[in-house]
Design an enzyme around this catalytic site. Structure first.
Site, PDB file in Angstrom:
ATOM      1  N   ASP A  14     -45.904 -42.113  14.598  1.00 25.09           N
ATOM      2  CA  ASP A  14     -44.558 -41.638  14.298  1.00 25.09           C
ATOM      3  C   ASP A  14     -44.581 -40.117  14.263  1.00 25.09           C
ATOM      4  O   ASP A  14     -45.250 -39.507  13.426  1.00 25.09           O
ATOM      5  CB  ASP A  14     -44.108 -42.205  12.944  1.00 25.09           C
ATOM      6  CG  ASP A  14     -42.624 -42.018  12.696  1.00 25.09           C
ATOM      7  OD1 ASP A  14     -41.921 -41.501  13.584  1.00 25.09           O
ATOM      8  OD2 ASP A  14     -42.157 -42.392  11.599  1.00 25.09           O
ATOM      9  N   ASP A 108     -39.645 -41.000  19.477  1.00 26.46           N
ATOM     10  CA  ASP A 108     -40.608 -40.395  18.558  1.00 26.46           C
ATOM     11  C   ASP A 108     -41.551 -41.373  17.872  1.00 26.46           C
ATOM     12  O   ASP A 108     -42.303 -40.981  16.979  1.00 26.46           O
ATOM     13  CB  ASP A 108     -39.874 -39.576  17.493  1.00 26.46           C
ATOM     14  CG  ASP A 108     -38.922 -40.409  16.652  1.00 26.46           C
ATOM     15  OD1 ASP A 108     -38.633 -41.559  17.040  1.00 26.46           O
ATOM     16  OD2 ASP A 108     -38.475 -39.913  15.610  1.00 26.46           O
ATOM     17  N   GLU A 109     -41.553 -42.632  18.265  1.00 22.66           N
ATOM     18  CA  GLU A 109     -42.491 -43.565  17.644  1.00 22.66           C
ATOM     19  C   GLU A 109     -42.839 -44.710  18.597  1.00 22.66           C
ATOM     20  O   GLU A 109     -42.056 -45.064  19.476  1.00 22.66           O
ATOM     21  CB  GLU A 109     -41.957 -44.108  16.311  1.00 22.66           C
ATOM     22  CG  GLU A 109     -40.675 -44.891  16.414  1.00 22.66           C
ATOM     23  CD  GLU A 109     -40.257 -45.491  15.078  1.00 22.66           C
ATOM     24  OE1 GLU A 109     -41.131 -45.961  14.323  1.00 22.66           O
ATOM     25  OE2 GLU A 109     -39.050 -45.488  14.807  1.00 22.66           O
TER      26      GLU A 109
END
Length: 366
Positions: A14, A108-109
Site C-alpha cells: 500500500d 496505489d495498492e
C-alpha cells in the site's frame, strides 16, 4: 486457521498517501507541507491528503471547504490522474519482477502471491522489504506492506506500521493476533457494525470467535459467515491477476445513518469524484449507472439506468445518480450509498495465468 496444505504467502503493498506524495515529489516546494489533492472551493472534494494534512483531520472524501477550515495553510492541488497512473505502472513493473500473481486493487495498492517467487528469496518478509526499497529507489516514494497467509490478514497487517513500514503475521501468530485484536480494527468492520457488535458483547476477536455461525448470520446476515471464517484465519480468496472488471464503483459507509436525500447528495458528489478518478486511471467509461443503497437494517437496494452514451465525468455520473436517488422515496435511514458503472467500454479479456489456482511451496518461512 487454514490448513497447512492451503497456506500461501501473501503480501499487501500500500503506497503511502500516494496522490499527495507524487505531488510533493514532483514539486519540491510542497514537501513537508499539508497538501490536499482535490478542490478547495464549495463544491470541491479531497481525493487524497498528505500526512502533514492528516494530522489536522483532513482525509479523502472530505469536502474541500471543511478541509480548508480544519487545516490552516492547507494547499490544494489539482489531481493529475494520468501522472498517478504512470507512476503506478512503474511500481507494477517492480512487482512483476518477483511474481506474476499480482492483483491490483487501485493505483496505489495490490496483493502479491509470493508462495513461489522468481528470485528464489527465502521469505516473504525479505521480499516485501526488498520491494519497498526498490519502489523508493525507482520512484522516490515510500510504501507500507503486510505479509501473512491470506489477503485478509495481509491487508490488516499493512496498516499496522504505516507509513513506510511493514508487518508480518506468520502462521503461528495468526490466532494470537486475531484473538487480541479490537473488533473495530477488523478489515471491513465499520463504525456502525462495530457499535452493533459492542451491543452484543463483542469487543475483540476472542469475543467474536465464541459466537456460533448461527448467531452471527442471524445478527449480520450473509456477512456473518465472513466474520465466522476470518476470525479463524480463513480467507480462501486467491490473488487474481489480470482480472477484467465488469464494473467500476465507489461507496461510503456513514458513521451515522442518514435519512435525507439532501445529505445523501453531498456524499454522492464525493463518490462521483472518486469514481471519475478510478475510471480515468483504468481508461474506462460505462453506460449503465447503478445506485447502491444499504439501509439501517442492512437491506440492500439497487437502482440502475442504462444510457445511450458512455459516462466518465463526475458531473454526468452525479447527475445520473441524482436521478436514481429521487426515483422513489427512501424506505428507511441509510448507512451506505455507492455508485457503480458497468457496461464498460472494454472487451472481455482472458484471465492471466494462474487465476483460480495457487501453487504451494512450504519450504521457506515468512
Amino acid at each position: 486457521m487454514e490448513s497447512a496444505g492451503t497456506l500461501r504467502k501473501i503480501i499487501h503493498v500500500d503506497m503511502d498517501a500516494f496522490f499527495a506524495s507524487v505531488e510533493q515529489r514532483d514539486n519540491p516546494s510542497l514537501r513537508g507541507k499539508p497538501v490536499a489533492v482535490g478542490g478547495g472551493d464549495k463544491r470541491g472534494v479531497v481525493a487524497a491528503a498528505s500526512y502533514e494534512a492528516r494530522k489536522y483531520g483532513v482525509r479523502s472524501a472530505m469536502s474541500g471547504a471543511l478541509a480548508g477550515r480544519s487545516c490552516p495553510g492547507l494547499i490544494f492541488v489539482k489531481p493529475r490522474f494520468e501522472r498517478y497512473r504512470e507512476v503506478s505502472l512503474q511500481i507494477r513493473e517492480i512487482f512483476l519482477e518477483y511474481t506474476d500473481l499480482v492483483e491490483p486493487l487501485s493505483l496505489d495498492e495490490a496483493y502479491l502471491d509470493v508462495t513461489e517467487n522468481k528470485k528464489g528469496l527465502p521469505s516473504a518478509t525479505l521480499i516485501a522489504r526488498e520491494i519497498r526499497q526498490r519502489i523508493f529507489e525507482k520512484t522516490g516514494l515510500t510504501a507500507s506492506a503486510g505479509i501473512s497467509i491470506n489477503k485478509f490478514l495481509a491487508k490488516m497487517a499493512s496498516e499496522i506500521h504505516k507509513p513506510n513500514g511493514q508487518k508480518t503475521i506468520p502462521p503461528e501468530a495468526v490466532e494470537p493476533f486475531l484473538m487480541s485484536l479490537e473488533i473495530r480494527k477488523f478489515h471491513g468492520v465499520g463504525r456502525v457494525t462495530a457499535e452493533k457488535m459492542h451491543a452484543l458483547g463483542i469487543f475483540t476477536g476472542a469475543d467474536l470467535k465464541r459466537r456460533s455461525l448461527e448467531e452471527l448470520t442471524s445478527h449480520f446476515g450473509k456477512v456473518g459467515n465472513h466474520y465466522f471464517q476470518v476470525v479463524r484465519g480463513i480467507h480462501p480468496s486467491p490473488v487474481q491477476p489480470s482480472r477484467v472488471p465488469k464494473s467500476v464503483g465507489a461507496e461510503r459507509t456513514f458513521s451515522e445513518n442518514l435519512s435525507s436525500e439532501v445529505f445523501l447528495l453531498e456524499r454522492l458528489q464525493a463518490i462521483a469524484t472518486e469514481l471519475e478518478g478510478r475510471l480515468k486511471a483504468r481508461k474506462r467509461s460505462g453506460k449503465t449507472v447503478t445506485l447502491k443503497i444499504k439501509y439501517s437494517d442492512f437491506r440492500l437496494q439497487t437502482r440502475s439506468k442504462t444510457h445511450p452514451y458512455y459516462l466518465a465525468s463526475a458531473d454526468l455520473i452525479l447527475e445520473a445518480a441524482r436521478e436514481l436517488l429521487y426515483q422513489e422515496p427512501l424506505q428507511d435511514s441509510v448507512r451506505l450509498i455507492g455508485i457503480a458503472l458497468s457496461n464498460l467500454n472494454t472487451e472481455k479479456e482472458k484471465t492471466g495465468p494462474g487465476e483460480g489456482s495457487v501453487s504451494v511451496q512450504l519450504s521457506f518461512g515468512f
